[in-house]
Design a protein around this motif. Structure first.
Motif, PDB file in Angstrom:
ATOM      1  N   SER A  67      26.600  -4.957  71.878  1.00  0.00           N
ATOM      2  CA  SER A  67      25.718  -6.098  71.597  1.00  0.00           C
ATOM      3  C   SER A  67      24.494  -5.670  70.798  1.00  0.00           C
ATOM      4  O   SER A  67      23.870  -6.472  70.117  1.00  0.00           O
ATOM      5  N   ASP A  68      24.150  -4.392  70.875  1.00  0.00           N
ATOM      6  CA  ASP A  68      23.027  -3.849  70.087  1.00  0.00           C
ATOM      7  C   ASP A  68      23.456  -3.388  68.700  1.00  0.00           C
ATOM      8  O   ASP A  68      22.653  -2.823  67.958  1.00  0.00           O
ATOM      9  N   GLY A  69      24.749  -3.574  68.384  1.00  0.00           N
ATOM     10  CA  GLY A  69      25.209  -3.243  67.032  1.00  0.00           C
ATOM     11  C   GLY A  69      25.851  -1.878  66.886  1.00  0.00           C
ATOM     12  O   GLY A  69      26.135  -1.426  65.780  1.00  0.00           O
ATOM     13  N   VAL A  70      26.102  -1.183  68.007  1.00  0.00           N
ATOM     14  CA  VAL A  70      26.792   0.111  67.940  1.00  0.00           C
ATOM     15  C   VAL A  70      28.301  -0.148  67.993  1.00  0.00           C
ATOM     16  O   VAL A  70      28.774  -0.918  68.821  1.00  0.00           O
ATOM     17  N   ILE A  71      29.033   0.484  67.079  1.00  0.00           N
ATOM     18  CA  ILE A  71      30.482   0.304  67.005  1.00  0.00           C
ATOM     19  C   ILE A  71      31.145   1.669  67.229  1.00  0.00           C
ATOM     20  O   ILE A  71      30.642   2.686  66.750  1.00  0.00           O
ATOM     21  N   PRO A  72      32.283   1.716  67.959  1.00  0.00           N
ATOM     22  CA  PRO A  72      32.952   3.011  68.183  1.00  0.00           C
ATOM     23  C   PRO A  72      33.238   3.737  66.875  1.00  0.00           C
ATOM     24  O   PRO A  72      33.683   3.130  65.898  1.00  0.00           O
ATOM     25  N   ALA A  73      32.947   5.037  66.845  1.00  0.00           N
ATOM     26  CA  ALA A  73      33.133   5.841  65.639  1.00  0.00           C
ATOM     27  C   ALA A  73      33.399   7.284  66.047  1.00  0.00           C
ATOM     28  O   ALA A  73      33.443   7.604  67.236  1.00  0.00           O
ATOM     29  N   ASN A  74      33.551   8.137  65.039  1.00  0.00           N
ATOM     30  CA  ASN A  74      33.844   9.547  65.332  1.00  0.00           C
ATOM     31  C   ASN A  74      32.626  10.447  65.196  1.00  0.00           C
ATOM     32  O   ASN A  74      32.736  11.669  65.237  1.00  0.00           O
ATOM     33  N   GLU A  75      31.452   9.852  65.000  1.00  0.00           N
ATOM     34  CA  GLU A  75      30.240  10.664  64.929  1.00  0.00           C
ATOM     35  C   GLU A  75      29.039   9.843  65.381  1.00  0.00           C
ATOM     36  O   GLU A  75      29.100   8.607  65.463  1.00  0.00           O
TER      37      GLU A  75
END
Length: 294
Positions: free
Chosen positions: A209-217
């Motif tokens: 909800s804060d704008g963080v999206i799953p990623a590799n780094e």
């Protein structure tokens, strides 16, 4: 430690009060004392406080305001009771408030080598009075300030008659929903996975909800690790389908009153949870086959 102890979380809520040159130690201690003993109705006999060992001011204010005897105000010489923003900058001594959950729990007084589950810190009052320079020298700030932090989950546990954060109403609703979705009973074997799932679900949803999206780094990788640890535990409890997105509605019902961003980001959160878990289940399946072959 998340899931294994009564008080560790990846996401938790913190109450605070702040003063930037308006009031300082005496008023901060008075406000804290009135809130927890008069408004919350905590038994003052179960309360202890710590102060930085050089902070005679805080020591004397606690004696005056709370009427504590000397043995109820524990002087601590370590950095536990001296808060700094970093190597340099604003800093100052703290005073922590502890609640005694009683003799049925093990653990010594704050500052003793055998700290356990009996005495739990519920509120930290930070007295920002110095500015620290690179050479370690400290000078008084022109406007000494107050910065406090009270853990909602810890206080809720005290008010709801438990020493375990995972037994408060909010976590119980999440855990009960997880049991229902996964069709499992709560016992010694399932207890820790259920706690981990409920905690990691909260953290994941708020990060998204804060704008963080799953990623590799970076922070996206931190989110992915939190999600995957929770999802792995749902897999260990027998789930073969994505579970996290089915638990979201319970979290939303519990917390969106104070955090409307959960409603605003609902479709993004559910979609991200579902996609990430579908992807992870394929990886997990493949990885376990390789492991079994080896």
């Amino acid at each position: 430690n998340v899931g294994y102890t009564p008080r560790h979380h990846t996401f938790f809520e913190m109450l605070g009060n702040f003063s930037f040159g308006d009031y300082f130690k005496e008023r901060a201690i008075e406000l804290a004392w009135n809130l927890i003993t008069k408004d919350f109705g905590l038994d003052k006999d179960r309360l202890y406080v710590t102060v930085f060992h050089e902070d005679d001011e805080a020591f004397n204010f606690w004696k005056k305001i709370a009427g504590f005897s000397d043995d109820k105000i524990i002087r601590i010489a370590t950095s536990d009771n001296f808060w700094s923003m970093g190597e340099t900058g604003p800093c100052g001594p703290c005073s922590e408030i502890f609640y005694d959950h009683g003799e049925k729990y093990s653990g010594g007084l704050p500052g003793s080598p055998d700290e356990g589950d009996r005495f739990v810190e519920i509120w930290n009052l930070v007295f920002m009075q110095y500015n620290k320079h690179k050479d370690g020298k400290k000078e008084l700030l022109p406007s000494p300030s107050i910065d406090t932090g009270m853990g909602i989950e810890r206080v809720a546990a005290v008010l709801q008659g438990t020493s375990d954060n995972y037994d408060i109403d909010l976590f119980r609703h999440l855990i009960d929903c997880t049991k229902e979705v996964l069709k499992v009973q709560e016992n010694q074997k399932t207890s820790i996975p259920l706690r981990i799932i409920s905690d990691h679900l909260r953290a994941s949803c708020f990060l998204i909800s804060d704008g963080v999206i799953p990623a590799n780094e970076g922070r996206g990788y931190v989110l992915r690790r939190i999600m995957r640890r929770g999802m792995r535990h749902s897999h260990l409890l027998g789930s073969k389908e994505p579970v996290f997105y089915n638990l979201f509605d319970t979290l939303k019902n519990e917390m969106s009153g104070n955090y409307p961003e959960l409603v605003r980001a609902e479709s993004l959160i559910k979609e991200t949870l579902k996609m990430e878990e579908e992807k992870f289940l394929v990886l997990l399946d493949r990885g376990i086959k390789i492991l079994n072959d080896e």
